[in-house]
Design an enzyme around this catalytic site. Sequence first.
Site, PDB file in Angstrom:
ATOM      1  CD  GLU A  74       0.552   3.965   2.189  1.00 24.14           C
ATOM      2  OE1 GLU A  74       1.585   3.408   2.542  1.00 24.14           O
ATOM      3  OE2 GLU A  74       0.562   4.986   1.474  1.00 24.14           O
ATOM      4  CE  LYS A  92       0.488  10.377   3.991  1.00 22.09           C
ATOM      5  NZ  LYS A  92      -0.618  10.263   3.050  1.00 22.09           N
ATOM      6  CB  ILE A 135       2.228  19.415  -0.249  1.00 23.77           C
ATOM      7  CG1 ILE A 135       0.929  19.228  -1.030  1.00 23.77           C
ATOM      8  CG2 ILE A 135       2.243  20.779   0.447  1.00 23.77           C
ATOM      9  CD1 ILE A 135      -0.330  19.315  -0.170  1.00 23.77           C
TER      10      ILE A 135
HETATM   11  P1  NDP Z   1       4.768  -0.117  -4.026  1.00 22.16           P
HETATM   12  O1  NDP Z   1       4.054  -1.213  -3.342  1.00 22.16           O
HETATM   13  O2  NDP Z   1       4.307   0.330  -5.364  1.00 22.16           O
HETATM   14  O3  NDP Z   1       6.319  -0.481  -4.159  1.00 22.16           O
HETATM   15  C1  NDP Z   1       7.031  -1.090  -3.136  1.00 22.16           C
HETATM   16  C2  NDP Z   1       8.349  -1.576  -3.695  1.00 22.16           C
HETATM   17  O4  NDP Z   1       9.096  -2.135  -2.627  1.00 22.16           O
HETATM   18  C3  NDP Z   1       8.211  -2.655  -4.767  1.00 22.16           C
HETATM   19  O5  NDP Z   1       9.096  -2.406  -5.808  1.00 22.16           O
HETATM   20  C4  NDP Z   1       8.609  -3.939  -4.039  1.00 22.16           C
HETATM   21  O6  NDP Z   1       9.244  -4.903  -4.864  1.00 22.16           O
HETATM   22  C5  NDP Z   1       9.622  -3.389  -3.069  1.00 22.16           C
HETATM   23  N1  NDP Z   1       9.792  -4.255  -1.908  1.00 22.16           N
HETATM   24  C6  NDP Z   1       8.867  -4.791  -1.102  1.00 22.16           C
HETATM   25  N2  NDP Z   1       9.447  -5.525  -0.164  1.00 22.16           N
HETATM   26  C7  NDP Z   1      10.782  -5.467  -0.398  1.00 22.16           C
HETATM   27  C8  NDP Z   1      11.910  -6.034   0.226  1.00 22.16           C
HETATM   28  N3  NDP Z   1      11.777  -6.838   1.266  1.00 22.16           N
HETATM   29  N4  NDP Z   1      13.131  -5.744  -0.295  1.00 22.16           N
HETATM   30  C9  NDP Z   1      13.276  -4.945  -1.352  1.00 22.16           C
HETATM   31  N5  NDP Z   1      12.223  -4.372  -1.978  1.00 22.16           N
HETATM   32  C10 NDP Z   1      11.007  -4.638  -1.509  1.00 22.16           C
HETATM   33  O7  NDP Z   1       4.788   1.085  -2.987  1.00 22.16           O
HETATM   34  P2  NDP Z   1       4.825   2.655  -3.293  1.00 22.16           P
HETATM   35  O8  NDP Z   1       5.844   2.954  -4.289  1.00 22.16           O
HETATM   36  O9  NDP Z   1       3.447   3.130  -3.503  1.00 22.16           O
HETATM   37  O10 NDP Z   1       5.261   3.217  -1.854  1.00 22.16           O
HETATM   38  C11 NDP Z   1       6.599   3.161  -1.421  1.00 22.16           C
HETATM   39  C12 NDP Z   1       6.723   4.008  -0.159  1.00 22.16           C
HETATM   40  O11 NDP Z   1       6.343   5.347  -0.453  1.00 22.16           O
HETATM   41  C13 NDP Z   1       5.803   3.577   0.987  1.00 22.16           C
HETATM   42  O12 NDP Z   1       6.459   3.851   2.204  1.00 22.16           O
HETATM   43  C14 NDP Z   1       4.607   4.497   0.838  1.00 22.16           C
HETATM   44  O13 NDP Z   1       3.912   4.696   2.048  1.00 22.16           O
HETATM   45  C15 NDP Z   1       5.290   5.763   0.406  1.00 22.16           C
HETATM   46  N6  NDP Z   1       4.467   6.697  -0.307  1.00 22.16           N
HETATM   47  C16 NDP Z   1       3.728   6.297  -1.380  1.00 22.16           C
HETATM   48  C17 NDP Z   1       2.984   7.222  -2.084  1.00 22.16           C
HETATM   49  C18 NDP Z   1       2.163   6.841  -3.251  1.00 22.16           C
HETATM   50  O14 NDP Z   1       1.435   7.698  -3.776  1.00 22.16           O
HETATM   51  N7  NDP Z   1       2.222   5.596  -3.727  1.00 22.16           N
HETATM   52  C19 NDP Z   1       2.962   8.629  -1.692  1.00 22.16           C
HETATM   53  C20 NDP Z   1       3.789   8.960  -0.541  1.00 22.16           C
HETATM   54  C21 NDP Z   1       4.503   8.013   0.102  1.00 22.16           C
HETATM   55  P3  NDP Z   1       8.503  -5.636  -6.078  1.00 22.16           P
HETATM   56  O15 NDP Z   1       8.142  -4.547  -7.041  1.00 22.16           O
HETATM   57  O16 NDP Z   1       9.506  -6.562  -6.630  1.00 22.16           O
HETATM   58  O17 NDP Z   1       7.299  -6.301  -5.486  1.00 22.16           O
HETATM   59  N1  HSE Z   2      -1.643   6.147   0.457  1.00 18.73           N
HETATM   60  C1  HSE Z   2      -1.234   7.495   0.629  1.00 18.73           C
HETATM   61  C2  HSE Z   2      -2.368   8.434   0.315  1.00 18.73           C
HETATM   62  C3  HSE Z   2      -0.058   7.777  -0.246  1.00 18.73           C
HETATM   63  O1  HSE Z   2      -3.348   7.977  -0.300  1.00 18.73           O
HETATM   64  O2  HSE Z   2      -2.312   9.590   0.694  1.00 18.73           O
HETATM   65  C4  HSE Z   2       0.551   9.117  -0.007  1.00 18.73           C
HETATM   66  O3  HSE Z   2       1.179   9.169   1.240  1.00 18.73           O
END
Ligand code: NDP
Ligand code: HSE
Length: 443
Positions: free
Chosen positions: A194, A209, A140
């Site tokens: 998360e 948020k 959104i």
């Molecule tokens: P994931 O857990 O799927 O991905 C996290 C990524 O970060 C992985 O690729 C991981 O590596 C990498 N990582 C972790 N630690 C390190 C490090 N020390 N150095 C480099 N890379 C690192 O998380 P999401 O994609 O779900 O979320 C990412 C962000 O987006 C978070 O802040 C989350 O709150 C936010 N977010 C997520 C949403 C969702 O729907 N998932 C929606 C809105 C916001 P590896 O793959 O090798 O383990």
């Molecule tokens: N864990 C979060 C949720 C991801 O469920 O809304 C989006 O910020």
Amino acid sequence: MEATAPLRIGVAGIGTVGSALVHLIERHGNDLAVRSGRAITITGVSARDRSKDRGVDLSAMTWFDQATELAADPGNDVFVELIGGADGTAKASVEAAIAAGKHVVTANKALLAAHGNELARQAEAAGVSLNFEAAAAGGIPIIKTLREALAGNTVSRLYGILNGTCNYILTRMEQEGIGFEECLADAQRLGYAEADPSFDVGGQDAAHKLALLTAIAFGTEVDGDSMYVEGISSISPADFEAADELGYRIRLLGVACRTDSGIEQRVHPTMIPKSSAIANVTSVTNAVAVEADSVGELLLCGPGAGGEATASSVISDIADIARGDRVGTFGRPASDLEPYRRAAMRAHEGGYYIRLAVYDRPGAFAAIAGRMAELGISLESIVQRHRAPRAAAPGQLVPVEPAPVILITYDTHEADIRTALDTIKADGHIADAPQMIRIEQLG
Ligand code: NDP
Ligand code: HSE
């Protein structure tokens, strides 16, 4: 950086959101270049495990084992942080990028709720953007709406469903009768939760948020610690059943509003009338309502979590940077944000749903109603839902079983409700801790 040169992006975190971002930039690259006035290309990536198959082709990008090195690398102009977490590598790499004069895009609400003021000041001093559309309500465009589209408004209240995982769990429990744990496992499998899902179900993610939205909407510093937060784990099938009969739905709501004593910010399960627009917001969908003087009321709905929906917001931030559109992180210079003044939760006024397990003995209901009356709490209704079974063998005493009793109050103060429930518990009329869910009046 020439105006027509490609905008070079470094992406740290190639998980749910990061891999969707790589995929979307590949899929929409040409159109994005036309809309942004320049090509957008991912030049470097970082994650923990280089050997992991992420379902996207990273072969043309430089791999960095350390996100901080990617952040400082001169091979990119914009650093996109999609790692997560309030501190550690996420914070260190964002600070490294700002220090290196890079624009930053992040989806990390935990980071900004904890350090947003400081990072906004750093970005401002370095003359770079710190954009975070994806950090609140996933797909959104609520940040852009509050920060830019509503510039000619004074906001009085905003509220919304801000956590996709909780909404997914609550609506599946309500509609399909599925247990909490199974719903949570599905939300994790679908990439909504998360890394530590207790942030979702405990309400902290929605609180992070809300803190960001409050800062923009009310022009205050971000304060992620000063609000009332309650999660969804206490909600039981008995509450869904009672809510349905009473004309309500239960949603985890974040609410921020101006009061005479400050800004009230709260996140908690809420009874909302079935007739309200957001009562029909189900599954991972989020909704944010804004009440403001010029525009009246706005309601934005859309996917609150999930890779592509979130990456869509990340791309909108990148496109702004590509076009050279720069807005203060929280919609104004960091030095112009007012200190956040918290309104005490005990001063909150509203209706309450209360479910008590009352020992079924003469005088118990009257005593409970009496305790409410002593504090000036008016009851809209008091209902014993199912009388406890009274089976006893001939000649034996009838067992005293607790009976579920539902009370609905008229508007009253939180402090009085809490006192009343403490007193009722101390009187020994109830078997378990009372369940209390706030009722929200919606426009
Ligand atoms: P994931 O857990 O799927 O991905 C996290 C990524 O970060 C992985 O690729 C991981 O590596 C990498 N990582 C972790 N630690 C390190 C490090 N020390 N150095 C480099 N890379 C690192 O998380 P999401 O994609 O779900 O979320 C990412 C962000 O987006 C978070 O802040 C989350 O709150 C936010 N977010 C997520 C949403 C969702 O729907 N998932 C929606 C809105 C916001 P590896 O793959 O090798 O383990
Ligand atoms: N864990 C979060 C949720 C991801 O469920 O809304 C989006 O910020």
